[in-house]
Design a protein around this motif. Structure first.
Motif, short mmCIF file in Angstrom:
data_model
loop_
_atom_site.label_atom_id
_atom_site.label_comp_id
_atom_site.label_asym_id
_atom_site.label_seq_id
_atom_site.Cartn_x
_atom_site.Cartn_y
_atom_site.Cartn_z
N GLY A 134 -3.98 -0.59 -0.74
CA GLY A 134 -3.01 -1.45 -1.39
C GLY A 134 -3.63 -2.42 -2.37
O GLY A 134 -4.86 -2.58 -2.43
N GLN A 135 -2.79 -3.08 -3.13
CA GLN A 135 -3.26 -4.03 -4.13
C GLN A 135 -2.70 -5.43 -3.88
O GLN A 135 -2.60 -6.23 -4.81
CB GLN A 135 -2.88 -3.55 -5.54
CG GLN A 135 -3.52 -2.24 -5.90
CD GLN A 135 -3.49 -1.91 -7.38
OE1 GLN A 135 -4.19 -1.05 -7.84
NE2 GLN A 135 -2.66 -2.62 -8.14
N THR A 136 -2.33 -5.72 -2.63
CA THR A 136 -1.84 -7.04 -2.29
C THR A 136 -3.02 -7.98 -2.10
O THR A 136 -3.88 -7.72 -1.25
CB THR A 136 -0.99 -7.01 -1.01
OG1 THR A 136 0.07 -6.07 -1.18
CG2 THR A 136 -0.42 -8.39 -0.70
N PRO A 137 -3.12 -9.07 -2.87
CA PRO A 137 -4.26 -10.00 -2.74
C PRO A 137 -4.40 -10.51 -1.31
O PRO A 137 -3.42 -10.85 -0.65
CB PRO A 137 -3.90 -11.13 -3.71
CG PRO A 137 -2.99 -10.49 -4.72
CD PRO A 137 -2.19 -9.49 -3.94
N HIS A 169 4.09 5.72 -5.49
CA HIS A 169 4.05 5.69 -6.96
C HIS A 169 3.11 6.77 -7.49
O HIS A 169 3.43 7.47 -8.46
CB HIS A 169 3.58 4.32 -7.45
CG HIS A 169 3.30 4.27 -8.93
ND1 HIS A 169 4.28 4.09 -9.87
CD2 HIS A 169 2.13 4.42 -9.63
CE1 HIS A 169 3.76 4.12 -11.09
NE2 HIS A 169 2.44 4.31 -10.96
N ALA A 170 1.95 6.92 -6.85
CA ALA A 170 1.00 7.94 -7.28
C ALA A 170 1.62 9.33 -7.15
O ALA A 170 1.48 10.18 -8.05
CB ALA A 170 -0.28 7.85 -6.46
N ALA A 214 0.82 -1.20 0.00
CA ALA A 214 0.00 0.00 0.00
C ALA A 214 0.86 1.26 0.00
O ALA A 214 0.59 2.21 -0.74
CB ALA A 214 -0.92 -0.01 1.22
N ARG A 215 1.90 1.28 0.82
CA ARG A 215 2.71 2.50 0.90
C ARG A 215 3.43 2.78 -0.41
O ARG A 215 3.66 3.94 -0.76
CB ARG A 215 3.69 2.41 2.06
CG ARG A 215 4.73 1.30 1.97
CD ARG A 215 5.64 1.33 3.19
NE ARG A 215 6.68 0.32 3.15
CZ ARG A 215 6.55 -0.91 3.62
NH1 ARG A 215 5.39 -1.29 4.14
NH2 ARG A 215 7.54 -1.77 3.56
N GLU A 216 3.78 1.73 -1.16
CA GLU A 216 4.45 1.93 -2.44
C GLU A 216 3.45 2.40 -3.50
O GLU A 216 3.80 3.12 -4.43
CB GLU A 216 5.16 0.65 -2.88
CG GLU A 216 6.34 0.29 -1.99
CD GLU A 216 7.32 1.45 -1.82
OE1 GLU A 216 7.58 2.17 -2.82
OE2 GLU A 216 7.83 1.66 -0.71
#
Length: 427
Positions: free
Chosen positions: A181-184, A158-159, A152-154
């Motif tokens: 975040g985009q971690t499944p 990135h944004a 999430a923090r990355e």
């Protein structure tokens, strides 16, 4: 008389305040703070006023539709039901000020453009902030469409990098970006990247802590200084004894502060900023436009200037759950309001998850943002008020009495579950 003169430049915002007769019709809320009636009136209006201090805000149904359309997989997935409000510095009423923001179903951001560019160099101070926020939103969409997983923090960093890379106007601005975040399998991670003196506060109703599918997760701020994160220590902008000054989650009324970012300052009132300066190739055109002072200033400072970049941002990972309320504010909010006053105002709102675990229609986040904006603006006009900005000034060996007039922007968002909200709206 001076207060009235300043307020008249924002008639749309202060029409309600004038009719409330400040000297006689103040209301007392939790914690002993007194606010004019117009601060809390927004929770009872049939519709929020358009124009003035209000931004266009989308309905829950339309925001859910956007989140559902971008949904990936079949597991639990959160989205951010958001709303925003703002009030420019009275002297900037005609231009709308230099703050900016963006809102996405999975990310939010705010920026505070530096007004000195406008009054000193004749450069629109808001253009850079607007481009920065638009680019941050585009960075979130790129990540989402790519399907790439990531911490999430990355995602938040990135944004911010994307926003900085695409901004071409000259100017400088603080920036704060929050992104799910985009971690499944890990829907409850909120990444935050912050550069400068805007702030994010994560609030949770006390009855939602612990138990059931809303089990409490300990506050977290990975890769961030320990004091930055979970309200575990007194914050520089909070007086000792205020709700945010104790150990553990700070409480006031029905809310607990689960996490909070901290400001980044080079020195008192000198926050970190992202900036885009003219390059030598730009000088001829700037000189043709009569911006000689800007060219001379950049030439004089170029050799010694060290610019802040997105890599200088502090990054955090906050553990969020359904029903949490996120409050993002530029320094115009948190220089004028203590954290327990934000709690007090937010306590008027209905959460999307009640104590039994039942889902209900929440208070529109734009109403919460508008109430906080109005309170901060009202305080900024008070020449005798005690404020976080004044407290910080004293700690820096300076003197400041009363509120701090500034551009004010607040974005609020409920953390909501896509599937549960779909069922709620269908019912």
């Amino acid at each position: 008389r001076e207060k009235t003169r300043q307020a008249n430049s924002l008639e749309d915002l202060l029409e309600e305040e004038e009719s409330a007769s400040l000297s006689a019709a103040a209301v007392e809320g939790a914690g002993g703070s007194h606010w004019p009636a117009f601060v809390f009136d927004v929770f009872h209006m049939a519709e929020l006023p358009s124009g003035g201090a209000s931004f266009p805000n989308r309905s829950l149904r339309s925001q859910l539709a956007a989140a559902a359309a971008a949904r990936q997989g079949e597991g639990k997935e959160f989205f951010l039901y958001s709303g925003a409000s703002g009030a420019p510095h009275p002297s900037k009423a005609s231009s709308g000020g230099a703050d900016s923001h963006f809102a996405h179903s999975r990310a939010l951001g705010i920026a505070d453009g530096v007004g000195e560019w406008e009054w000193k160099f004749g450069v629109n101070a808001r253009d850079f902030a607007d481009e920065l926020m638009a680019g941050c939103g585009e960075g979130v969409r790129q990540l989402r469409s790519s399907g790439a997983s990531g911490l999430a923090r990355e995602c938040a960093r990135h944004a911010m990098r994307t926003g900085y890379d695409v901004a071409t106007s000259f100017g400088s601005s603080t920036a704060l970006v929050a992104a799910l975040g985009q971690t499944p399998g890990r829907p409850g991670e909120l990444g935050v990247a912050n550069i400068g003196d805007s702030s994010l506060v994560q609030l949770r109703r006390r009855e939602a802590i612990g138990g059931g599918d809303r089990q409490q997760q300990p506050p977290s701020a990975q890769s961030a200084p320990p004091a930055a994160a979970a309200c575990s220590a007194a914050r520089p902008s909070e007086p000792q004894g205020s709700p945010a000054a104790g150990g553990g989650a700070a409480e006031a009324g029905p809310f607990c502060c689960m996490a909070r970012t901290r400001e980044q300052q080079h020195a008192f009132n000198c926050p970190y900023q992202l900036a885009r300066f003219p390059q030598p190739a730009d000088y001829p055109e700037l000189l043709r436009q009569g911006k000689d002072k800007l060219v001379r200033t950049v030439q004089r400072c170029a050799a010694s200037a060290k610019l802040d970049t997105p890599d200088d941002a502090e990054v955090y990972t906050f553990c969020v759950q359904e029903g949490d309320l996120l409050v993002l504010g530029t320094d115009g909010v948190f220089d004028n309001l203590y954290i327990h006053e934000v709690f007090q105002i937010a306590s008027q709102a209905s959460s999307p998850v009640v104590s039994s675990g039942k889902r209900v229609m929440p208070t529109e986040p734009a109403r919460i943002a508008t109430a906080i904006t109005r309170a901060a603006f009202h305080r900024s006009l008070d020449r005798d008020a005690r404020t976080p900005f004044g407290d910080n000034a004293r700690k820096a060996g300076m003197y400041h009495r009363g509120g701090k007039m500034d551009d004010i922007t607040c974005v609020c968002a409920w953390v909501m579950d896509v599937e549960a909200t779909s069922l709620l709206l269908r019912s």
